[in-house]
Design a protein around this motif. Structure first.
Motif, PDB file in Angstrom:
ATOM      1  N   THR A 152       0.816  -1.212   0.000  1.00 18.75           N
ATOM      2  CA  THR A 152       0.000   0.000   0.000  1.00 18.75           C
ATOM      3  C   THR A 152       0.851   1.263   0.000  1.00 18.75           C
ATOM      4  N   VAL A 153       2.086   1.158   0.472  1.00 20.06           N
ATOM      5  CA  VAL A 153       2.989   2.311   0.412  1.00 20.06           C
ATOM      6  C   VAL A 153       3.263   2.658  -1.048  1.00 20.06           C
ATOM      7  N   TYR A 154       3.498   1.625  -1.846  1.00 16.61           N
ATOM      8  CA  TYR A 154       3.759   1.818  -3.280  1.00 16.61           C
ATOM      9  C   TYR A 154       2.526   2.385  -3.982  1.00 16.61           C
ATOM     10  N   THR A 155       1.352   1.815  -3.695  1.00 11.35           N
ATOM     11  CA  THR A 155       0.133   2.289  -4.362  1.00 11.35           C
ATOM     12  C   THR A 155      -0.199   3.721  -3.939  1.00 11.35           C
ATOM     13  N   ASP A 156       0.036   4.047  -2.670  1.00  9.73           N
ATOM     14  CA  ASP A 156      -0.194   5.428  -2.209  1.00  9.73           C
ATOM     15  C   ASP A 156       0.716   6.403  -2.951  1.00  9.73           C
ATOM     16  N   GLU A 157       1.953   5.975  -3.150  1.00 11.49           N
ATOM     17  CA  GLU A 157       2.919   6.830  -3.849  1.00 11.49           C
ATOM     18  C   GLU A 157       2.483   7.072  -5.293  1.00 11.49           C
ATOM     19  N   ILE A 158       2.011   6.012  -5.948  1.00 13.48           N
ATOM     20  CA  ILE A 158       1.552   6.141  -7.335  1.00 13.48           C
ATOM     21  C   ILE A 158       0.347   7.074  -7.414  1.00 13.48           C
ATOM     22  N   LEU A 159      -0.598   6.899  -6.489  1.00 13.44           N
ATOM     23  CA  LEU A 159      -1.778   7.769  -6.481  1.00 13.44           C
ATOM     24  C   LEU A 159      -1.396   9.221  -6.241  1.00 13.44           C
ATOM     25  N   ASN A 160      -0.454   9.441  -5.330  1.00 13.22           N
ATOM     26  CA  ASN A 160       0.000  10.811  -5.063  1.00 13.22           C
ATOM     27  C   ASN A 160       0.577  11.450  -6.321  1.00 13.22           C
ATOM     28  N   ARG A 161       1.359  10.679  -7.058  1.00 14.33           N
ATOM     29  CA  ARG A 161       1.948  11.197  -8.295  1.00 14.33           C
ATOM     30  C   ARG A 161       0.861  11.540  -9.309  1.00 14.33           C
ATOM     31  N   ILE A 162      -0.107  10.628  -9.427  1.00 13.21           N
ATOM     32  CA  ILE A 162      -1.190  10.840 -10.397  1.00 13.21           C
ATOM     33  C   ILE A 162      -1.965  12.107 -10.073  1.00 13.21           C
ATOM     34  N   PHE A 163      -2.368  12.242  -8.813  1.00 15.76           N
ATOM     35  CA  PHE A 163      -3.220  13.372  -8.459  1.00 15.76           C
ATOM     36  C   PHE A 163      -2.441  14.680  -8.332  1.00 15.76           C
ATOM     37  N   ASP A 164      -1.162  14.593  -8.033  1.00 11.88           N
ATOM     38  CA  ASP A 164      -0.326  15.800  -8.077  1.00 11.88           C
ATOM     39  C   ASP A 164      -0.271  16.332  -9.506  1.00 11.88           C
ATOM     40  N   LEU A 165      -0.168  15.395 -10.452  1.00 10.60           N
ATOM     41  CA  LEU A 165      -0.132  15.777 -11.869  1.00 10.60           C
ATOM     42  C   LEU A 165      -1.484  16.332 -12.317  1.00 10.60           C
ATOM     43  N   VAL A 166      -2.555  15.715 -11.817  1.00 11.48           N
ATOM     44  CA  VAL A 166      -3.906  16.186 -12.146  1.00 11.48           C
ATOM     45  C   VAL A 166      -4.087  17.636 -11.705  1.00 11.48           C
ATOM     46  N   LYS A 203      -1.609  19.823 -10.938  1.00 13.54           N
ATOM     47  CA  LYS A 203      -0.629  20.684 -11.603  1.00 13.54           C
ATOM     48  C   LYS A 203      -1.066  21.042 -13.018  1.00 13.54           C
ATOM     49  N   LYS A 204      -1.605  20.053 -13.727  1.00 12.04           N
ATOM     50  CA  LYS A 204      -2.007  20.265 -15.124  1.00 12.04           C
ATOM     51  C   LYS A 204      -3.430  20.821 -15.246  1.00 12.04           C
ATOM     52  N   LYS A 205      -4.098  20.951 -14.088  1.00 10.13           N
ATOM     53  CA  LYS A 205      -5.479  21.448 -14.073  1.00 10.13           C
ATOM     54  C   LYS A 205      -6.365  20.641 -15.034  1.00 10.13           C
ATOM     55  N   VAL A 206      -6.301  19.328 -14.843  1.00  8.79           N
ATOM     56  CA  VAL A 206      -7.049  18.412 -15.706  1.00  8.79           C
ATOM     57  C   VAL A 206      -8.549  18.619 -15.500  1.00  8.79           C
ATOM     58  N   ARG A 207      -9.299  18.589 -16.585  1.00  6.89           N
ATOM     59  CA  ARG A 207     -10.749  18.789 -16.510  1.00  6.89           C
ATOM     60  C   ARG A 207     -11.415  17.677 -15.699  1.00  6.89           C
ATOM     61  N   GLU A 208     -12.515  18.017 -15.056  1.00  6.01           N
ATOM     62  CA  GLU A 208     -13.223  17.051 -14.210  1.00  6.01           C
ATOM     63  C   GLU A 208     -13.656  15.826 -15.010  1.00  6.01           C
ATOM     64  N   LYS A 209     -14.104  16.040 -16.240  1.00  7.75           N
ATOM     65  CA  LYS A 209     -14.530  14.920 -17.078  1.00  7.75           C
ATOM     66  C   LYS A 209     -13.382  13.937 -17.297  1.00  7.75           C
ATOM     67  N   SER A 210     -12.197  14.467 -17.552  1.00 12.53           N
ATOM     68  CA  SER A 210     -11.025  13.617 -17.781  1.00 12.53           C
ATOM     69  C   SER A 210     -10.610  12.890 -16.508  1.00 12.53           C
ATOM     70  N   VAL A 211     -10.761  13.575 -15.370  1.00  8.61           N
ATOM     71  CA  VAL A 211     -10.432  12.946 -14.086  1.00  8.61           C
ATOM     72  C   VAL A 211     -11.364  11.765 -13.837  1.00  8.61           C
ATOM     73  N   LYS A 212     -12.639  11.956 -14.125  1.00  2.19           N
ATOM     74  CA  LYS A 212     -13.609  10.880 -13.929  1.00  2.19           C
ATOM     75  C   LYS A 212     -13.323   9.700 -14.860  1.00  2.19           C
ATOM     76  N   GLU A 213     -12.900  10.005 -16.078  1.00  2.00           N
ATOM     77  CA  GLU A 213     -12.534   8.933 -17.008  1.00  2.00           C
ATOM     78  C   GLU A 213     -11.334   8.153 -16.481  1.00  2.00           C
ATOM     79  N   LEU A 214     -10.400   8.870 -15.863  1.00  2.00           N
ATOM     80  CA  LEU A 214      -9.232   8.232 -15.259  1.00  2.00           C
ATOM     81  C   LEU A 214      -9.652   7.314 -14.112  1.00  2.00           C
TER      82      LEU A 214
END
Length: 205
Positions: free
Chosen positions: A9-23, A25-36
């Motif tokens: 779970t440490v690894y998965t938490d790290e991956i999620l943090n990276r994903i959502f930090d990028l979301v 930072k890039k100001k990803v649209r809500e629709k795209s976030v939901k698709e993710l």
């Protein structure tokens, strides 16, 4: 996938943090976030099914990902939900593995005894049976009393002995036929198992 299978779970938490930090930072649209989120949900379901599990044991009988997403709108909510789901999935996969190690070892043993002549490694079989190689190696030795490599070598030597007794095949041909790539290694393992060289064994039998 890797983190869930290894209960990391440490690894998965790290991956999620990276994903959502990028979301963020890039100001990803809500629709795209939901698709993710849907893609991640599908991926989690795939892992569960690979272990013959039931996704509803993790998500609940009435869960619908699209209805769920309609009720959520912030990145924080998505991230917290995914963290919880992935942790629950890790626990669920772990329970499945713990409840069936003997049957898996039996399947691996059957596979080795049938395909010993192929290029087999603990890693390839672990991938085939959707297990972490280290964990599979541990339960394999616990159930059989032998390491994976020792068991595989013994099965190959037993079949080499059968061919030495019943055929006129040359020693190097037998080595290749039962899965040994190098003749010197074959001689070494044969002597370790039988106390004799293949040639001497054939002469005495």
């Amino acid at each position: 996938h890797k983190g869930i299978e290894n209960f990391d779970t440490v690894y998965t938490d790290e991956i999620l943090n990276r994903i959502f930090d990028l979301v963020i930072k890039k100001k990803v649209r809500e629709k795209s976030v939901k698709e993710l989120i849907v893609e991640i949900f599908i991926g989690i379901g795939k892992v569960i099914r690979e272990y013959n599990g039931d996704i509803y044991n993790v998500f609940g009988d009435d869960f619908n990902i699209f209805e769920f997403l309609q009720k959520r709108s912030t990145v924080r909510e998505y991230k917290e939900w995914l963290n919880g789901v992935i942790n629950d999935t890790c626990d669920y996969i772990k329970d499945i593995k713990i409840s069936r190690p003997k049957s898996i070892v039996a399947e691996v043993v059957d596979y080795i005894e049938q395909y010993y002549c192929n290029d087999l490694t603990l890693k390839t079989l672990a991938n085939m049976f959707y297990f972490n190689p280290l964990y599979l190696g541990q339960i394999f030795k616990k159930e059989t009393g032998e390491s994976f490599n020792d068991f595989l070598a013994r099965v190959r030597i037993e079949n080499a002995i059968r061919l030495l007794k019943k055929t006129d095949m040359k020693v190097y041909e037998i080595a290749e036929k039962v899965g040994f790539k190098g003749i010197q290694y074959y001689y070494k393992i044969f002597k370790r198992v039988t106390g004799s060289t293949p040639t001497a064994f054939r002469d005495n039998n």
